[in-house]
Structures are given as structure tokens and as C-alpha cells.
Scaffold this motif. Structure first.
Motif, PDB file in Angstrom:
ATOM      1  N   ILE A  68       0.842  -1.199   0.000  1.00 34.87           N
ATOM      2  CA  ILE A  68       0.000   0.000   0.000  1.00 34.87           C
ATOM      3  C   ILE A  68       0.877   1.249   0.000  1.00 34.87           C
ATOM      4  O   ILE A  68       0.542   2.264  -0.622  1.00 34.87           O
ATOM      5  N   LEU A 110      -1.426  -1.980   8.879  1.00 35.65           N
ATOM      6  CA  LEU A 110      -2.567  -1.834   7.971  1.00 35.65           C
ATOM      7  C   LEU A 110      -3.870  -2.042   8.742  1.00 35.65           C
ATOM      8  O   LEU A 110      -4.099  -3.114   9.297  1.00 35.65           O
ATOM      9  N   PRO A 111      -4.699  -1.018   8.803  1.00 38.23           N
ATOM     10  CA  PRO A 111      -5.912  -1.168   9.624  1.00 38.23           C
ATOM     11  C   PRO A 111      -6.932  -2.092   8.982  1.00 38.23           C
ATOM     12  O   PRO A 111      -7.090  -2.110   7.767  1.00 38.23           O
ATOM     13  N   ILE A 112      -7.617  -2.864   9.833  1.00 35.12           N
ATOM     14  CA  ILE A 112      -8.702  -3.719   9.341  1.00 35.12           C
ATOM     15  C   ILE A 112      -9.883  -2.799   9.038  1.00 35.12           C
ATOM     16  O   ILE A 112     -10.247  -1.980   9.886  1.00 35.12           O
ATOM     17  N   PRO A 113     -10.475  -2.904   7.847  1.00 34.21           N
ATOM     18  CA  PRO A 113     -11.604  -2.026   7.536  1.00 34.21           C
ATOM     19  C   PRO A 113     -12.698  -2.137   8.599  1.00 34.21           C
ATOM     20  O   PRO A 113     -12.999  -3.235   9.072  1.00 34.21           O
ATOM     21  N   VAL A 115     -15.866  -2.551   9.227  1.00 30.33           N
ATOM     22  CA  VAL A 115     -17.110  -2.982   8.586  1.00 30.33           C
ATOM     23  C   VAL A 115     -17.831  -3.943   9.527  1.00 30.33           C
ATOM     24  O   VAL A 115     -17.199  -4.806  10.142  1.00 30.33           O
ATOM     25  N   ASP A 116     -19.125  -3.775   9.632  1.00 30.37           N
ATOM     26  CA  ASP A 116     -19.935  -4.641  10.492  1.00 30.37           C
ATOM     27  C   ASP A 116     -20.032  -6.037   9.843  1.00 30.37           C
ATOM     28  O   ASP A 116     -20.466  -6.150   8.692  1.00 30.37           O
ATOM     29  N   ILE A 117     -19.601  -7.054  10.545  1.00 28.02           N
ATOM     30  CA  ILE A 117     -19.631  -8.397   9.955  1.00 28.02           C
ATOM     31  C   ILE A 117     -20.697  -9.279  10.617  1.00 28.02           C
ATOM     32  O   ILE A 117     -20.687 -10.499  10.465  1.00 28.02           O
TER      33      ILE A 117
END
Lengths: 128, 458
Positions: A68, A110-113, A115-117
Motif C-alpha cells: 500500500i 494496515l488497519p482492518i476495515p 465494517v460490520d460483519i
């Protein structure tokens, strides 16, 4: 010829608004994704793959999975140089030591997105 | 002429191999008769695990690789490398070998006629009845396994090297081979989440019968599914007999992987999510797995896939461009060439289903599925003529999207599938299959072994 897609989110799109780059934005997957596609000569593609961990050429001849840090630096060069020619690759490769240093830290940084899982977890729970 | 298929295909070689002792007392007795004990070690390349022979022992003993029953003798190895046939004449693609170092051989002091106890994670796991001890040149085995541009000009484009994982695996073998049949004496328990995907051939056949499936198509995977994979599965399944296939099985190859690939846990659960979220009805979709450290041998690997899945009861197998391939070594259509007309230099004057003692399972050579903005859908490459507009799916591209924090649009990946990727990203970190994951995974493996007390060995 090889290629490199620089993905454009809303921030990047606003960064290039009004510049000549705006007309070069490519719609991918029916406009679901917007990107700047750079044509990368073989010698530069080889240099990227050789120097950057993870970078590989996919079946479409696109260089993918480059760190990235490389993609970010590349976008900055594109923005400054207002070009998607091979010269931006040349320019970004002059910063290779710095990019490699940042890339080495990506596994931790690297951040984990966010997002609601819960939807997927709920389906798994229901099936169990 | 009967068009309807009423039975599942026979196992490769005629009978399913079952070399698993399920009674622990009998297992203990077999262990007691061993003359030495050996702790299974991973095969390393540059200090990284690239293979673990335990996976081969599991796949052999549970019948995935029927009719193979153990580590191959020198005559069998030669027959296989020469013409891809076992000594019995049945088609088989890869050497299956139990390799140890010269130092370990000296320490063990075993020879033909001896029974060796194989320990895994500190517990008795299997026995090997040694028929022959011989030495190989690992580099030569690697080269002959995958072929060369000179010997296999039909499909091998450039010489194999250490950038190729399969070539690396065989090259990293130890030189001493202990040949003989394996028997698992202490049945391992699959760890979560793999346990629910464990359908060895006898069990998968039972499951197919229970579901009333007689026509089943297999999808090979080492990836999290994108929408293109889904389209491939759904459309390929239109083959069948008088109606489309009853079932679609996804069979994931679970084992050592490359840095950056998705973790195996994410692969199996993401495929399962395709049916849990209702994109393919779970009544006709089943996710399964096979333990094998993928060799990326394109046509050679496709043969193994055919054998595994036929043994599981599958009637058809999808083969795409670059099937189980990596890098520029093989023609990108090598697997399809094998299944369409054969590759004489690899021992196939005709396709594997048309040679004596070949496969019964039928190939379904598929071209590509891509997204066409003009058609406004995922479409088959042989149908769509909008060649200037198409967008190809690429697993690498999708991994790049994810890494950049871009939510993959639904034309690329289902949101529920993406959520599963995130679930395992949270668990294992990034990049996927990082060094830490690969090393720790190799310690934990995919199984646990119940404690089994055995006599002490020297």
C-alpha cells in the motif's frame, strides 16, 4: 505491456478534480470502481516486482498486491506530476528505500476495515 | 440409450482405499509392534514450511488418492515419472514419498521389513510398513515431475525454478525414501473450522446418496470466491444428464500456501457463505476439503484433482485457464489441453478419461467468465463479443482492493463473503498468510490427535 491500476476513492477523486487527470479516470466493473490505469513498460514492471514484497503480475498483466505504501506514493506522484505516463513510475522508484521501509511495517500497521460483519456471523450461527 | 446417470462413478482403481484404524486398542497393538519411532517434520525451504507429509498420509489413508496406499517404491516412482502410471497400470500424477534425512535414517536404523511408528504433534499417528529404503536425487525428481521444455514441448514453456512452489517442494525433499504402506492408527480430529468440511470419499459418497445426487460437478479452489467463480460454478453445473447436475461441490485444497494468499479458514468459510447467504442453494452446494500441499502443477495437478474428486463420487470437473498454475512455466491452457486431447510426452496419447485405467470422471473445460458493462452482467467469454469493454476478475486485484480498504462492489464480491474475509483478517492479521500465520499454522496443523499411550522406544 503491463499495467497498474491506481484505485480512486472519493478523497482521491476530489484530489484530481479539475486537473487533466480527471479525463483519464477509467470506470471498472460498470463504474463500481474508478481507477487511473498506468501502462508500465516491462523493465519497470520487473523492477517493481523484484523490489516490492508481494507484488505480482496477474493474468490480466496488471501488477497487483504491491504494498500500500507504494500505491500511496504512486498516487502522490501522479497528483504532483499530473500524469499517468511511465515517468511517474520512474519517479516513485527513486523513493524505493523509503517505500520498502514503510512496506515492511504494513503487516502491523494496515488497519482492518471498520465494517460490520454481524450479518455473516449471524448466518453462520443459524446454520450451526 | 440410457441418458440418465443413476449411480456415482466408481473409485479410481476400483476400490476406495481405507487405511484408518478406528479402534484405539488395535491401534495401540500395532504401535507396539514398531521397531522405531519418527516425529514427522515439515519440509522446509529457506526456513519456511512448504509441505507436511502428514497431509499426504491423511489423503492416502482416507482414500482421496485411491488406489495409492503408501510411500512409493523406486520401481513405482520410476513408472510414475516415466509415464504417469502406477505399477498396477492406473493413472497417477505425482510421486508420493516418505522422505527422511541420512542422519535420521542412521539414527532410526530401519530397513525393509521394519514397521515404523510415525508421531505427529507428539502423539502416535500412523505406521509405515517399510518395503524398501532407497535414495533419490530430489532435484531430478522435481524436474521430472513437472517436466521440461525439451521433454514436454507441448505444454512446458520455460524451465522450472525455485520461484515455483511445487518444484521447490520436491527439490527440498530429503534424499532417503522409506517406501511402504501407511496405516493411521490414532484417528485425528479435524480442528475448527475444518471439521465441518471434512468429507473423505466414503463420507462424501454417503452424503451424495443421502441427498439423492447422482450427477455432481466439482469446483477446485484455493481462493475466496468472487462473483466470477460463482458464475462459473452455476453455469458449469448446467451439464448433467437429462437435467443440470444435482450437486456442486467445492473442494478446497488445504495445506501450505504462499505468503499473501488467503488463509485456508477464510477460503472454506467464504465458499460456505455463498450457500448460507443463498446465492447457490445449500441443497445443491457442498463445501469440502482435501489435505494437500498444492504443487501448482497445472496439467499434472489437474489429474490429481480429477482423481480426488472421482474418488469422492464426482462425475464432472471444471477446468479453467491456468488451472492450479502459477508463473510462466506451463501453457495457460495446459490442463485443458490434457483433458481435450492428451499430452503424449506426459504419457497421455489421449485424454485421461480415454486411456486404459484412466479416469471415469468427465472434464468440463471452461473458458472465462468476465464482467461486461455492455451486457450489464457477468457473462461467458464465448458468448460476449464486447471485447473492448470486458473486465476480468482477478483474485490479486481483489486482494489489492481489500488491502486499500475499498469495499468490494457486489459485482465483484458478495458482501457476506467479504465479511468472512474480514473475520479472518481480524484473527490472523495482514498480509494474508503472513510469515507468522504460516509458521504457527504448521505447528497446529489442521488436526489434533487424542493421547495414546505406547511402549517407550529407544
Amino acid at each position: 505491456m503491463n499495467y497498474l491500476a491506481v484505485l480512486l476513492d472519493s478523497k482521491r477523486i476530489s484530489d484530481i478534480k479539475g486537473s487533466p487527470l480527471e479525463s483519464k479516470v477509467t470506470d471498472m466493473f460498470g463504474g463500481a470502481i474508478k481507477a487511473l490505469i498506468i501502462e508500465v513498460p516491462e523493465n519497470l514492471a520487473g523492477k517493481i516486482i523484484e523490489n516490492l514484497p508481494g507484488a505480482r503480475l496477474d493474468a490480466r498483466f496488471f501488477i497487483e498486491e504491491a504494498p500500500i505504501a507504494f500505491k500511496r506514493a504512486l498516487f502522490e506522484k501522479i497528483k504532483t506530476m499530473k500524469s499517468i505516463g511511465a515517468e511517474v513510475i520512474d519517479a516513485v522508484l527513486t523513493d524505493l528505500p523509503k517505500i520498502k521501509e514503510l512496506a515492511a511495517k504494513e503487516s502491523e500497521s494496515l488497519p482492518i476495515p471498520d465494517v460490520d460483519i454481524s450479518e455473516a456471523l449471524g448466518l453462520q450461527k443459524k446454520a450451526a | 440409450m440410457e441418458l440418465k446417470m443413476t449411480t456415482l462413478p466408481p473409485p479410481h482403481g476400483g476400490n476406495l482405499v481405507d487405511r484408518v484404524v478406528r479402534d484405539p486398542e488395535r491401534g495401540k497393538k500395532l504401535a507396539a509392534g514398531c521397531s522405531a519411532v519418527y516425529d514427522i517434520k515439515p519440509t522446509l525451504y529457506k526456513d519456511m514450511p512448504v509441505r507436511n507429509v502428514y497431509r499426504e498420509i491423511m489423503s492416502i489413508c482416507y482414500g482421496f488418492f485411491s488406489p495409492v496406499e503408501g510411500s512409493m517404491t523406486s520401481a513405482e516412482l520410476e513408472s510414475l515419472l516415466e509415464k504417469r502410471r502406477l505399477l498396477s497400470g492406473w493413472v497417477f500424477p505425482y510421486p508420493m514419498l516418505f522422505d527422511i534425512s541420512k542422519e535420521d535414517h542412521k539414527k532410526l536404523g530401519v530397513t525393509s521389513g521394519d514397521r515404523l511408528l510415525l508421531r505427529l504433534k507428539g502423539q502416535p499417528f500412523a505406521i509405515l510398513d517399510i518395503e524398501e529404503v532407497y535414495e533419490i536425487n530430489p532435484g531430478e525428481v522435481a524436474t521430472r515431475t513437472f517436466g521440461t521444455p525439451e521433454a514436454n514441448p507441448e505444454v512446458v514453456k520455460v524451465p522450472f525454478d525455485f520461484k515455483h512452489p511445487g518444484f521447490t517442494i520436491y527439490s527440498a525433499f530429503n534424499p532417503i525414501i522409506l517406501a511402504g504402506k501407511y496405516r493411521i492408527i490414532n484417528e485425528p480430529k479435524l480442528r475448527k473450522p475444518f471439521d465441518r468440511f471434512w468429507y473423505p470419499p466414503a463420507k462424501s459418497r454417503e452424503e451424495f446418496k443421502k441427498r439423492g445426487w447422482t450427477t455432481v460437478i466439482a469446483h477446485q479452489t484455493r481462493n475466496v470466491p468472487h462473483v466470477g467463480h460463482e458464475a462459473l460454478m452455476r453455469n458449469a453445473a448446467f451439464i448433467g444428464d437429462i437435467k443440470p447436475c444435482d450437486g456442486i461441490i467445492v473442494n478446497a485444497i488445504i495445506g501450505a500456501k504462499r505468503i499473501g494468499d488467503y488463509p485456508d479458514e477464510a477460503i472454506v468459510e467464504a465458499h460456505e457463505m455463498v450457500n448460507l447467504a443463498g446465492y447457490v442453494n445449500p441443497k445443491r452446494h457442498l463445501v469440502t476439503m482435501c489435505l494437500w500441499d498444492m504443487r501448482y502443477g497445472n496439467p499434472i495437478e489437474s489429474l490429481l484433482h480429477g482423481i480426488i474428486r472421482q474418488n469422492m463420487g464426482v462425475s464432472y470437473h471444471m477446468f479453467g485457464r491456468d488451472h492450479a498454475a502459477l508463473g510462466p512455466y506451463y501453457d495457460m491452457y495446459a490442463a485443458q489441453i490434457l483433458w481435450e486431447k492428451g499430452i503424449p510426452s506426459f504419457g497421455f496419447e489421449a485424454p485421461p478419461y480415454a486411456v486404459p485405467q484412466g479416469l471415469y470422471m468427465r472434464p468440463q473445460n471452461m473458458a472465462e467468465f468476465w464482467y461486461c458493462p455492455h451486457c450489464g452482467e457477468v457473462t461467458y467469454s464465448e458468448n460476449c463479443t464486447h471485447k473492448d469493454e470486458l473486465q476480468r476478475f482477478s483474485g490479486s486485484f481483489i486482494r489489492s482492493l481489500l488491502a486499500e480498504g475499498v469495499f468490494p462492489p457486489p459485482v465483484i464480491m458478495r458482501r457476506e463473503v467479504y465479511q468472512i474475509v474480514l473475520k479472518w483478517w481480524k484473527e490472523f492479521g495482514y498480509p494474508f498468510n503472513n510469515k507468522r500465520y504460516l509458521t504457527e499454522r504448521e505447528k497446529e496443523l489442521e488436526v489434533d490427535l487424542p493421547p495414546m499411550e505406547i511402549p517407550k522406544f529407544k
